[in-house]
Design a protein around this motif. Structure first.
Motif, short mmCIF file in Angstrom:
data_model
loop_
_atom_site.label_atom_id
_atom_site.label_comp_id
_atom_site.label_asym_id
_atom_site.label_seq_id
_atom_site.Cartn_x
_atom_site.Cartn_y
_atom_site.Cartn_z
N SER A 64 11.05 16.20 2.31
CA SER A 64 9.75 15.60 2.01
C SER A 64 9.60 15.63 0.50
O SER A 64 9.74 16.67 -0.14
N SER A 65 9.34 14.45 -0.09
CA SER A 65 9.30 14.38 -1.54
C SER A 65 8.41 13.23 -1.98
O SER A 65 8.15 12.30 -1.19
N PRO A 66 7.92 13.26 -3.24
CA PRO A 66 7.12 12.13 -3.76
C PRO A 66 8.01 10.89 -3.83
O PRO A 66 9.22 10.98 -4.08
N TYR A 67 7.37 9.71 -3.66
CA TYR A 67 8.15 8.47 -3.57
C TYR A 67 7.31 7.30 -4.02
O TYR A 67 6.12 7.20 -3.69
N PHE A 68 7.90 6.42 -4.85
CA PHE A 68 7.26 5.18 -5.29
C PHE A 68 8.01 4.01 -4.65
O PHE A 68 9.01 3.55 -5.21
N GLY A 125 0.82 -1.22 0.00
CA GLY A 125 0.00 0.00 0.00
C GLY A 125 0.84 1.25 0.00
O GLY A 125 0.31 2.33 0.30
N LYS A 126 2.14 1.15 -0.30
CA LYS A 126 3.07 2.27 -0.40
C LYS A 126 3.42 2.88 0.95
O LYS A 126 4.03 3.94 1.02
N GLY A 174 1.47 6.14 2.75
CA GLY A 174 0.84 5.36 1.68
C GLY A 174 0.12 6.29 0.71
O GLY A 174 0.09 7.52 0.86
N GLY A 175 -0.46 5.69 -0.31
CA GLY A 175 -1.14 6.49 -1.31
C GLY A 175 -2.03 5.65 -2.19
O GLY A 175 -2.17 4.44 -2.01
N SER A 176 -2.61 6.31 -3.18
CA SER A 176 -3.53 5.64 -4.10
C SER A 176 -2.75 4.89 -5.16
O SER A 176 -1.61 5.24 -5.47
N PRO A 177 -3.34 3.83 -5.73
CA PRO A 177 -2.65 3.07 -6.79
C PRO A 177 -2.29 3.97 -7.96
O PRO A 177 -3.10 4.79 -8.40
N GLY A 178 -1.08 3.81 -8.45
CA GLY A 178 -0.62 4.57 -9.61
C GLY A 178 -0.08 5.94 -9.27
O GLY A 178 0.46 6.61 -10.14
N LEU A 179 -0.29 6.39 -8.04
CA LEU A 179 0.18 7.72 -7.64
C LEU A 179 1.28 7.57 -6.60
O LEU A 179 1.29 6.62 -5.82
#
Length: 904
Positions: A191-195, A135-136, A164-169
């Motif tokens: 703090s940054s976006p992360y996959f 779930g990230k 965590g986040g939404s699928p694909g994001l």
């Protein structure tokens, strides 16, 4: 007359040069042999220190990289398992994520603040440990090292958190700087976006791993998830990176899948720990410095330059990422051998010695994962010598650094020669790394070559000196022949007395020495031994050299059978290498009864005196009957007949020697009793059979001996003497080869331990007068007391404080031997009758006539109560006769009376 004078001096010069040439040839052969031995010793010592360096690198990797990462992953996984049992998992809950990051930070803090240097738990450190879910969600901790290249301690603590986040994001990864003491969050570092699912460690441990396993094997995916290392990647620090040593360094992650159901189908995420491989290079650098320091010591005395040696690690076996096979993991000089910010293949390393060594290994073995390189048993590590220049050109050329050049220096080819050793190690079930150490081969050969050149120069100098002396002699002789022609006859006579006679004596002694006849009793040798020399200095030097050579070969012959030494001296090529052949041989095993008890009762000096005297006497007895003493086994003797030389009637001579040993005990025990020492009793086993005989061993160590089942059976027969309480036992094969005059008793039919076929055994009692093997061959049999006198009279066997004088020993030996001979003659006829009665009892027992066997055995015991064999036969017959049941007709038909021996 002038021609006669010239002829005399010419013959003198020729003989002198021939003797000198023979001496120098023997000397050069000895020097060459010693040189080869030194070469092997140097090579073995160098290989050993290289292997020690490889093993220390493996230990550093396991303790510094593998174990810390495994502890961190297991600690965090265990904390999550306890949370799941207590509250279930819900990592969308910030409190649960903070608790997990707290456990991660605590484990890393334990690793980085540990000060117990002798504790394995303090040997390595992990950069970060964290857990990420499908779930990230991501939570964990990381340490930023300070002064990475020169020290190891934590500088800053960081806590990782992603809700965590939404699928694909992408999700938002927040990195908190934490207090070094309490672990509490202080402020947000970044703090940054992360996959998470796109990271190397996650993809390798989940989707790509499952796909590679399914494609590689038709079997189902393993039932239980397994821990494994990720693919190699360039480190992207969790914290804002300002240190060039951390950003872009090679790293690898230790991963453990999270599957609550125990199989991959319910995979929830991954627990991972990151390890910076820069620490491995630092460990290799330390190992390289230790190796260089070792090579600067004796016997190498070699200074290794940094650009001519290296220790590096190559990714060897990686089934799930085959494209990374051959990647350079670490190096003792990583700044020069690895490109920062990218993966470096070993064959493309900027450091020439690393790339050339990698190229040579690939040219020699074909691939990194070749079978020869991946084997991990003892002795499976590989070592090669190769030309550095040829490897840089893409060619593999094996070289030899032990080739001297001019002026005592190494040759140009030797300076280009390198030695590389490899060791393969496992990091997990599938991943293997190859540790390689390479040094100049001159490190092991320089001291050898310098010494070899020095010795060669000494030999040449001695030869030049001898040639100059010969020239002086020739010139002097020519002048004297021209000026003193009138006195040619007198001069020829004087020359004959001063030179020709010593040369002839020396030549005769040399020929006898070639036959291993040391000629100690000859007039020629006695003159040399007493120091009688002529008036010519060169002749005296030759005579002194011969005396030293004779003494050396004589001492050598005490360790090796005379025939073997004779073959070596005569230059037989088979005597200098491993060589075995099948031959019919008689083998004798003998040892002292209750020697352990005797050794406990005696002092060390008395024990050595008794043992030396006994072994000396028995050795001379064996040799007197043309036997060869193969080995001295403590208090025992292993002897052979009919190898390596042919021995006529060898079975009979072996039995004759066994009887002579028993007879030699009579005067020996009389002398020991006089000295207040315990008397000795021996057991002897003799067997004849086909064995493999010759030089047995390895390429570096070998000995002359025999091997095969007959040797083992002879040993078993010696052990049976203890059971039947007899002195000499021979096998049925040996008995069949004995002359008719021997008196033997058929003791039993036994099946010894380790053999399926039964063996008929005989007690060798003696022989009738005139039946000796030596009498049959027209020679007198050696008297055992004469052997004793000859041996005991040696100065080295005179015990301190208790002199064993020859006249006293001879009188005692003669009296004891005479008494024993008279007793033997009187008892031999009675023993022969007793043996016939015993064999009738044994035949009755073997034919299942137990009552008759009991009756005859009882009669035997009445005649000789001390006969243990008769007592055993009676006991077995009574047991069979009074058993619980009567033997059936079928059992009687198959009865053989064979005795099964369960002990050796």
């Amino acid at each position: 007359m002038l021609l006669a004078c010239i002829g005399v001096f010419v013959s003198q010069a020729v003989l002198s040069m021939e003797s000198q040439e023979a001496t120098f040839i023997a000397y050069r052969h000895s020097v060459q042999t010693q040189r080869e031995l030194i070469r092997l010793m140097v090579l073995n010592a160098t290989s050993w220190i290289l292997l020690e360096a490889l093993k220390s690198v493996e230990q550093d990797v396991i303790v510094g990289i593998v174990e810390p990462a495994d502890r961190a992953v297991d600690t965090l996984f265990g904390a999550m398992s306890r949370m799941r049992q207590r509250d279930s998992w819900d990592f969308t809950d910030q409190a649960q994520r903070r608790e997990v990051s707290h456990h991660a930070r605590e484990e890393l803090n334990n690793q980085w603040t540990c000060t117990q240097l002798n504790n394995n738990l303090c040997s390595g450190r992990t950069l970060s440990v964290y857990v990420t879910l499908a779930g990230k969600q991501l939570t964990g901790a990381a340490f930023r090292p300070f002064l990475w290249d020169s020290d190891l301690h934590a500088a800053s603590h960081f806590l990782l958190d992603s809700p965590g986040g939404s699928p694909g994001l992408p999700t938002t990864l927040t990195i908190w700087e934490a207090d070094n003491l309490t672990g509490n969050r202080i402020n947000v570092s970044s703090s940054s976006p992360y996959f998470p699912s796109r990271q190397d460690f996650y993809a390798y441990a989940t989707h790509e791993l499952l796909a590679s396993i399914a494609a590689a094997s038709p079997q189902p995916i393993p039932a239980r998830p397994r821990k494994m290392w990720s693919q190699l990647y360039l480190l992207n620090p969790w914290w804002p990176s300002h240190e060039p040593h951390a950003a872009g360094s090679m790293a690898i992650s230790w991963t453990r899948p999270i599957a609550p159901c125990g199989i991959y189908s319910c995979l929830k995420g991954v627990v991972a720990a990151d390890a910076n491989l820069h620490a491995v290079s630092r460990g290799l650098s330390k190992a390289s410095r230790r190796l260089h320091a070792e090579l600067r010591r004796e016997p190498w005395n070699f200074r290794v330059e940094d650009d001519s040696s290296s220790i590096f690690i190559v990714n060897q076996v990686s089934p799930h990422t085959p494209e990374q096979i051959g990647v350079l993991i670490a190096s003792s000089d990583c700044k020069s051998s690895m490109r920062h910010g990218e993966l470096t293949w070993a064959v493309d390393s900027p450091l020439a010695v690393v790339s050339a060594t990698a190229q040579a290994l690939l040219l020699r073995f074909g691939t990194w994962n070749a079978t020869e390189l991946t084997r991990m048993g003892d002795g499976d590590d590989q070592s090669i010598h190769f030309s550095l220049g040829a490897a840089q050109k893409g060619e593999f050329l094996q070289c030899d650094s032990f080739i001297p050049g001019s002026f005592g220096l190494l040759s140009e080819a030797s300076l280009d020669c390198m030695q590389a050793s490899t060791h393969s190690m496992f990091l997990d079930d599938t991943l293997q790394w190859l540790v390689v150490v390479v040094i100049p081969s001159a490190a092991s050969s320089r001291s050898y070559v310098a010494k070899a050149v020095e010795v060669d120069e000494e030999v040449r100098a001695e030869q030049r000196h001898a040639e100059e002396k010969n020239t002086e002699i020739l010139v002097t002789c020519a002048v004297m022949a021209a000026l003193v022609a009138f006195f040619v006859l007198l001069l020829g006579l004087g020359t004959s007395l001063l030179v020709l006679r010593p040369l002839r004596r020396l030549r005769l002694l040399m020929r006898r020495l070639g036959q291993l006849d040391f000629a100690h009793d000859s007039a020629e040798y006695r003159q040399l031994a007493k120091g009688r020399r002529g008036g010519v200095r060169e002749m005296n030097e030759l005579q002194d050299g011969f005396c030293r050579l004779s003494r050396s070969i004589e001492v050598f012959a005490r360790f090796v059978p005379d025939s073997v030494v004779r073959s070596l001296v005569s230059g037989d090529p088979r005597a200098t290498r491993l060589n075995v052949y099948r031959r019919n041989v008689s083998i004798m095993f003998s040892d002292i009864r209750d020697f352990t008890s005797i050794s406990e009762e005696l002092s060390q000096d008395d024990l050595m005196f008794v043992l030396t005297l006994y072994l000396s006497v028995m050795t001379r007895v064996v040799e007197s009957y043309e036997g060869i003493v193969g080995e001295i086994l403590g208090d025992g003797i292993l002897a052979f007949w009919n190898t390596p030389d042919d021995v006529e009637d060898h079975a009979a001579k072996a039995c004759e020697a066994a009887l002579a040993q028993q007879r030699a005990l009579v005067p020996l025990n009389a002398e020991l009793k006089k000295l207040g020492l315990p008397e000795l009793s021996i057991r002897i086993g003799v067997h004849t059979g086909d064995v493999l005989t010759g030089n047995i061993g390895s390429e570096t160590k070998m000995k002359f001996g025999c091997m095969g089942d007959p040797v083992n059976l002879a040993s078993r027969l010696e052990g049976l003497c203890k059971i039947y309480e007899v002195g000499v036992i021979c096998s049925g094969v040996t008995h069949a080869l004995l002359p008719s005059g021997f008196v033997c008793r058929k003791l039993d039919i036994v099946q010894v331990k380790g053999k399926r076929e039964p063996t008929t055994i005989f007690e060798v009692i003696g022989h009738n007068i005139g039946a000796s093997v030596f009498k049959v061959l027209g020679r007198d049999s050696p008297k055992s007391w004469e052997v004793l006198i000859e041996t005991a009279s040696r100065p080295e066997l005179v015990r301190t404080g208790t002199l064993l004088s020859l006249p006293c020993c001879k009188r005692n030996a003669e009296a004891a031997a005479a008494a024993a001979a008279a007793a033997d003659d009187a008892l031999l006829a009675a023993r022969a009758m007793h043996a016939q009665l015993y064999e009738r009892a044994l035949e009755a027992y073997s034919s299942a006539r137990f009552e008759e066997a009991v009756s005859l055995a009882a009669q035997l015991q009445e005649e000789r109560p001390e006969d243990v064999a008769a007592a055993r036969l009676r006991e077995r017959a009574e047991t069979a006769l009074g058993g619980r049941r009567i033997l059936t007709r079928e059992e009687l038909a198959g009865w053989t009376g064979i005795v099964m021996m369960t002990d050796k």
